[in-house]
Design a protein around this motif. Sequence first.
Motif, PDB file in Angstrom:
ATOM      1  N   THR A   1      -0.176  -3.689  10.706  1.00  0.00           N
ATOM      2  CA  THR A   1      -0.784  -4.808   9.991  1.00  0.00           C
ATOM      3  C   THR A   1      -2.306  -4.689  10.007  1.00  0.00           C
ATOM      4  O   THR A   1      -2.972  -4.863   8.977  1.00  0.00           O
ATOM      5  CB  THR A   1      -0.356  -6.140  10.638  1.00  0.00           C
ATOM      6  N   GLN A   2      -2.866  -4.392  11.168  1.00  0.00           N
ATOM      7  CA  GLN A   2      -4.318  -4.242  11.288  1.00  0.00           C
ATOM      8  C   GLN A   2      -4.809  -3.025  10.519  1.00  0.00           C
ATOM      9  O   GLN A   2      -5.902  -3.041   9.940  1.00  0.00           O
ATOM     10  CB  GLN A   2      -4.696  -4.128  12.763  1.00  0.00           C
ATOM     11  N   LEU A   3      -3.996  -1.999  10.491  1.00  0.00           N
ATOM     12  CA  LEU A   3      -4.387  -0.748   9.848  1.00  0.00           C
ATOM     13  C   LEU A   3      -4.421  -0.853   8.331  1.00  0.00           C
ATOM     14  O   LEU A   3      -5.297  -0.296   7.669  1.00  0.00           O
ATOM     15  CB  LEU A   3      -3.399   0.348  10.265  1.00  0.00           C
ATOM     16  N   THR A   4      -3.467  -1.609   7.769  1.00  0.00           N
ATOM     17  CA  THR A   4      -3.308  -1.641   6.312  1.00  0.00           C
ATOM     18  C   THR A   4      -3.742  -2.951   5.660  1.00  0.00           C
ATOM     19  O   THR A   4      -3.920  -2.996   4.443  1.00  0.00           O
ATOM     20  CB  THR A   4      -1.829  -1.403   5.955  1.00  0.00           C
ATOM     21  N   GLY A   5      -3.856  -4.015   6.468  1.00  0.00           N
ATOM     22  CA  GLY A   5      -4.188  -5.307   5.887  1.00  0.00           C
ATOM     23  C   GLY A   5      -2.993  -6.047   5.330  1.00  0.00           C
ATOM     24  O   GLY A   5      -3.142  -7.121   4.731  1.00  0.00           O
ATOM     25  N   LEU A   6      -1.790  -5.508   5.526  1.00  0.00           N
ATOM     26  CA  LEU A   6      -0.578  -6.191   5.064  1.00  0.00           C
ATOM     27  C   LEU A   6      -0.250  -7.350   5.995  1.00  0.00           C
ATOM     28  O   LEU A   6      -0.490  -7.274   7.198  1.00  0.00           O
ATOM     29  CB  LEU A   6       0.609  -5.226   5.029  1.00  0.00           C
ATOM     30  N   LEU A   7       0.317  -8.412   5.444  1.00  0.00           N
ATOM     31  CA  LEU A   7       0.791  -9.508   6.270  1.00  0.00           C
ATOM     32  C   LEU A   7       2.017  -9.051   7.057  1.00  0.00           C
ATOM     33  O   LEU A   7       2.628  -8.027   6.765  1.00  0.00           O
ATOM     34  CB  LEU A   7       1.132 -10.723   5.407  1.00  0.00           C
ATOM     35  N   LYS A   8       2.392  -9.850   8.063  1.00  0.00           N
ATOM     36  CA  LYS A   8       3.429  -9.461   9.012  1.00  0.00           C
ATOM     37  C   LYS A   8       4.709  -8.977   8.348  1.00  0.00           C
ATOM     38  O   LYS A   8       5.191  -7.867   8.623  1.00  0.00           O
ATOM     39  CB  LYS A   8       3.733 -10.638   9.946  1.00  0.00           C
ATOM     40  N   ASN A   9       5.290  -9.805   7.483  1.00  0.00           N
ATOM     41  CA  ASN A   9       6.580  -9.454   6.879  1.00  0.00           C
ATOM     42  C   ASN A   9       6.479  -8.237   5.967  1.00  0.00           C
ATOM     43  O   ASN A   9       7.370  -7.387   5.945  1.00  0.00           O
ATOM     44  CB  ASN A   9       7.155 -10.642   6.117  1.00  0.00           C
ATOM     45  N   LYS A  10       5.380  -8.152   5.206  1.00  0.00           N
ATOM     46  CA  LYS A  10       5.217  -7.009   4.311  1.00  0.00           C
ATOM     47  C   LYS A  10       5.012  -5.727   5.103  1.00  0.00           C
ATOM     48  O   LYS A  10       5.511  -4.660   4.728  1.00  0.00           O
ATOM     49  CB  LYS A  10       4.048  -7.251   3.355  1.00  0.00           C
ATOM     50  N   ALA A  11       4.272  -5.834   6.210  1.00  0.00           N
ATOM     51  CA  ALA A  11       4.063  -4.659   7.058  1.00  0.00           C
ATOM     52  C   ALA A  11       5.386  -4.190   7.647  1.00  0.00           C
ATOM     53  O   ALA A  11       5.685  -2.983   7.674  1.00  0.00           O
ATOM     54  CB  ALA A  11       3.070  -4.990   8.167  1.00  0.00           C
ATOM     55  N   LEU A  12       6.182  -5.140   8.113  1.00  0.00           N
ATOM     56  CA  LEU A  12       7.480  -4.805   8.697  1.00  0.00           C
ATOM     57  C   LEU A  12       8.405  -4.177   7.660  1.00  0.00           C
ATOM     58  O   LEU A  12       9.090  -3.180   7.926  1.00  0.00           O
ATOM     59  CB  LEU A  12       8.113  -6.066   9.284  1.00  0.00           C
ATOM     60  N   ASN A  13       8.419  -4.750   6.461  1.00  0.00           N
ATOM     61  CA  ASN A  13       9.266  -4.204   5.393  1.00  0.00           C
ATOM     62  C   ASN A  13       8.845  -2.786   5.017  1.00  0.00           C
ATOM     63  O   ASN A  13       9.689  -1.917   4.761  1.00  0.00           O
ATOM     64  CB  ASN A  13       9.212  -5.106   4.162  1.00  0.00           C
TER      65      ASN A  13
END
Length: 202
Positions: free
Chosen positions: A160-172
């Motif tokens: 999440t920190q690396l890409t800026g994606l929110l939690k659920n999007k990062a997990l997906n």
Amino acid sequence: MYAKYDFRKKPSSKEDEDEQPLYPRIVSNGTIDFQQIVKEIAQASSFTPADIEGVQLAIENKISEYLVSGHHVQLGNLGYFSAKLKARPVMDAKEIHAQSIYFDNVNFRPSSSFRKKVRGFVEKAKSGFAHSAEVPVEERRRRLEKFLDERPMIRRKEYTQLTGLLKNKALNELNGWVKEGVLDTIGNGSHKIYVRVNTMKD
């Protein structure tokens, strides 16, 4: 006591001249006010004022008991609770039986006095809703590869920190990399970590 139901047609607009389907609705057994609920709990229990959780649970149980028996519950001057039924729409009430009708949700209808009390002014939030950073997927993949060049594993929070994606999007996305054979996982739940597999680099 069982709740009683009957059918009502879905409200139609003046432009819609077609016959509307029927939906089940609970036939009210009357309204129970909050004072009666509190009185019944007080008579049947020995709660102390400090036992907040016990009182709260007793109130929840009593309200649900009345709702499933077809009553409306008035919560002081706040408004009314009522149970909501769900079933497939039918054109003829004979097409469906009670076994196919079930409780689905709880409706709340606020009183007019309560609605007036919650009226107020609004202003635009400074930060607003959180959004994922608009980083192209190719760049997110490059950052992931670089991260794993330097470290043996990555966690969802780090991605999440690396890409800026929110939690659920990062997990997906991480799970998507797993399905594509890019990553593998170790552990489960909140302890899950993601590691590179041999196919990570071409």
